[in-house]
Design an enzyme around this catalytic site. Sequence first.
Site, PDB file in Angstrom:
ATOM      1  N   ASN A 165     -11.789  -8.005  -1.003  1.00  0.00           N
ATOM      2  CA  ASN A 165     -11.911  -6.560  -1.237  1.00  0.00           C
ATOM      3  C   ASN A 165     -13.422  -5.970  -1.326  1.00  0.00           C
ATOM      4  OD1 ASN A 165     -13.142  -7.064  -3.958  1.00  0.00           O
ATOM      5  ND2 ASN A 165     -11.832  -5.430  -4.862  1.00  0.00           N
ATOM      6  N   LYS A 214       7.420 -12.939   4.393  1.00  0.00           N
ATOM      7  CA  LYS A 214       5.913 -12.973   3.767  1.00  0.00           C
ATOM      8  C   LYS A 214       6.129 -13.389   2.432  1.00  0.00           C
ATOM      9  CE  LYS A 214       2.975  -9.400   4.492  1.00  0.00           C
ATOM     10  NZ  LYS A 214       2.746  -7.647   5.015  1.00  0.00           N
ATOM     11  N   LYS A 242      -7.389  -5.787   3.765  1.00  0.00           N
ATOM     12  CA  LYS A 242      -7.873  -7.061   2.796  1.00  0.00           C
ATOM     13  C   LYS A 242      -7.857  -8.337   3.369  1.00  0.00           C
ATOM     14  CE  LYS A 242      -7.592  -4.263  -1.551  1.00  0.00           C
ATOM     15  NZ  LYS A 242      -7.033  -4.138  -2.925  1.00  0.00           N
ATOM     16  N   ASN A 262       9.787  -8.946  -1.679  1.00  0.00           N
ATOM     17  CA  ASN A 262       9.153  -8.180  -0.666  1.00  0.00           C
ATOM     18  C   ASN A 262      10.483  -7.853   0.266  1.00  0.00           C
ATOM     19  OD1 ASN A 262       6.750  -7.042   0.376  1.00  0.00           O
ATOM     20  ND2 ASN A 262       7.009  -8.551   1.984  1.00  0.00           N
ATOM     21  N   SER A 290      -9.222   8.503  -1.477  1.00  0.00           N
ATOM     22  CA  SER A 290      -9.884   7.497  -2.572  1.00  0.00           C
ATOM     23  C   SER A 290     -10.566   8.061  -3.559  1.00  0.00           C
ATOM     24  CB  SER A 290     -10.766   6.233  -1.593  1.00  0.00           C
ATOM     25  OG  SER A 290     -11.590   5.407  -2.457  1.00  0.00           O
ATOM     26  N   THR A 328      -9.929  -1.808   1.476  1.00  0.00           N
ATOM     27  CA  THR A 328      -8.582  -1.285   0.872  1.00  0.00           C
ATOM     28  C   THR A 328      -7.514  -1.580   1.953  1.00  0.00           C
ATOM     29  OG1 THR A 328      -7.600   0.177  -0.718  1.00  0.00           O
ATOM     30  CG2 THR A 328      -8.788   1.213   0.928  1.00  0.00           C
ATOM     31  N   TYR A 375      -3.363   4.355  -8.207  1.00  0.00           N
ATOM     32  CA  TYR A 375      -3.925   5.235  -9.300  1.00  0.00           C
ATOM     33  C   TYR A 375      -3.890   6.955  -8.710  1.00  0.00           C
ATOM     34  CZ  TYR A 375      -7.971   5.060  -5.854  1.00  0.00           C
ATOM     35  OH  TYR A 375      -8.789   5.050  -4.855  1.00  0.00           O
TER      36      TYR A 375
END
Length: 505
Positions: free
Chosen positions: A308, A377, A287, A372, A238, A283, A461
């Site tokens: 979050n 779900k 969540k 998904n 992270s 995270t 990211y």
Amino acid sequence: MSFICLSLTGRTLQENIEDVRRYTSHIDLIELRADFLFTEEIPHIHRFPALVPHPVLLTIRRKQDGGKYIASEKERSSFFSIAMRGAFDYVDFETDFEHTLLTEIVREKKIRIIRSVHDFDGVPEHPLQTIRSIPKTKQEIPKLAVMTNSSSELYRLVEACLSVRNEEKIVLGMGAYGFPTRVLAPRLGNYLTFCSPAGKSAAPGHIDPQQLDAVYRLRSQTGSTAVYGVIGNPVLHSQSPFIHNTGYEKASIDAVYVPFQVDELIWFFKMAELLDVQGLSVTVPYKENVIQWLDDSAETVTVTGACNTMARSDKGWYGYNFDVEGFLHPLETVVDRQWLQGKKVAVIGAGGAAKSVVFALTKRGADVCIFNRTVEKAERLAKRFSCAFAPLTDTERLKEYSDMLVQTTTVGMAMGSSPTGSHPVGDTPTGQHSPGTYPEGLNPIEDYTFQGHEIAYDLIYTPEKTPFLQKAEHAGCRIINGTSMLLEQAKQQFLIFTGVHYPES
Ligand code: ATR
């Protein structure tokens, strides 16, 4: 105050001296791991302390304790004897190391003994008893370094550590679960914390001194520095610790932000009580699960079913969801605010992150279909927000919902171990590839062919461009990665945690 101790694992003294030079302003102490040296260097180790500007701890770690030394104990004692001619300040002896003459010399020369126990299996049942049993005299500093395999083991270790007050000690949890013990050394009352030159980790969980000093600001932490963090699994990749800690420094706030790898929330929250953790980012994959730990929450948590951010007050834990705004903000730099109205949007994934995304999109009037792997779900989430759903493999349906595709799963995420993000994880799973070819298994919609008109948005990211984004970009699509979203929600968290805006510079 806890010292930053650089563990040197070079094969030559010269290599070690160069590593000291590299980090000299970030360290207080040096550990010479003589077990890593070439044999021909051993006769010269007594000279080492005079060649470096910091106090030096000498360690000759045996293989059974996690080191490299494999020769006899007799020979090890003679190495210690040669070394003691030099001006070492500390020496590491394990609890079973007995050598009366050497111990006498060490005491006479006023060299402090760090008496150590290493356990690579796990945290002992009663770590406090172990810590208490380690030192042979009051002058010795006990060191317990144990592999920490779970949140419950970390809880046990932290509890023991905090029970030993106002006494010198070093209690360290090795591995990802134990990482907080390394960066919270002042809060835990540890005499020192070890670190290694970048790329030369001497033990599981070591980071480099620059990160300890400049990111975690270990030297300015005290026992009362406010503790914040991020919980997840995996979480050491992270970048949030880098973002938040930089903000605290720039805004002169006495706080530290730590990544907590968690396997069982119950043990984490017990430990959070002990450490008086004030606020948390949440995270993957927690969540949704953290909601049961909230005493109250913002409306966005109730409507999305995802949280979050958690902030603690005297009324307990309060939950927020900043993913909704965080998700929309970067999009508005690419298209105008009304663009989503009536657009056909595919959301890949149906976990906690997808909940916030679907809520944000439907709120802005988009026509959403959730794709998904586990269709049930997707169906449940679709019912909640009155939208469509489909299996991940339905490429025809994906084509239909292709104004924008939002990737919310963990597929393609780098699981590297840069614990602060100060040097973002470079070991992406994608590696090098020729244009148009992508590694398999790292793109959740591998069979989908981008046309070029789509906006492709990935919440990941690290890496900067997942295979999903690379493929989209190659086809000429506009792409957005998770960096802006991360920054946007981090700014909101910062304000909630500290009461001040994230420093703009
Ligand atoms: P988060 O809270 O960040 O959304 P999560 O709740 O664990 O994390 O959700 C992870 C999402 O990634 C889920 O949609 C999951 O699909 P399943 O519901 O079928 O488990 C998806 N996911 C994880 N690994 C995947 C894989 N290898 N292929 C496809 N989807 C995957």
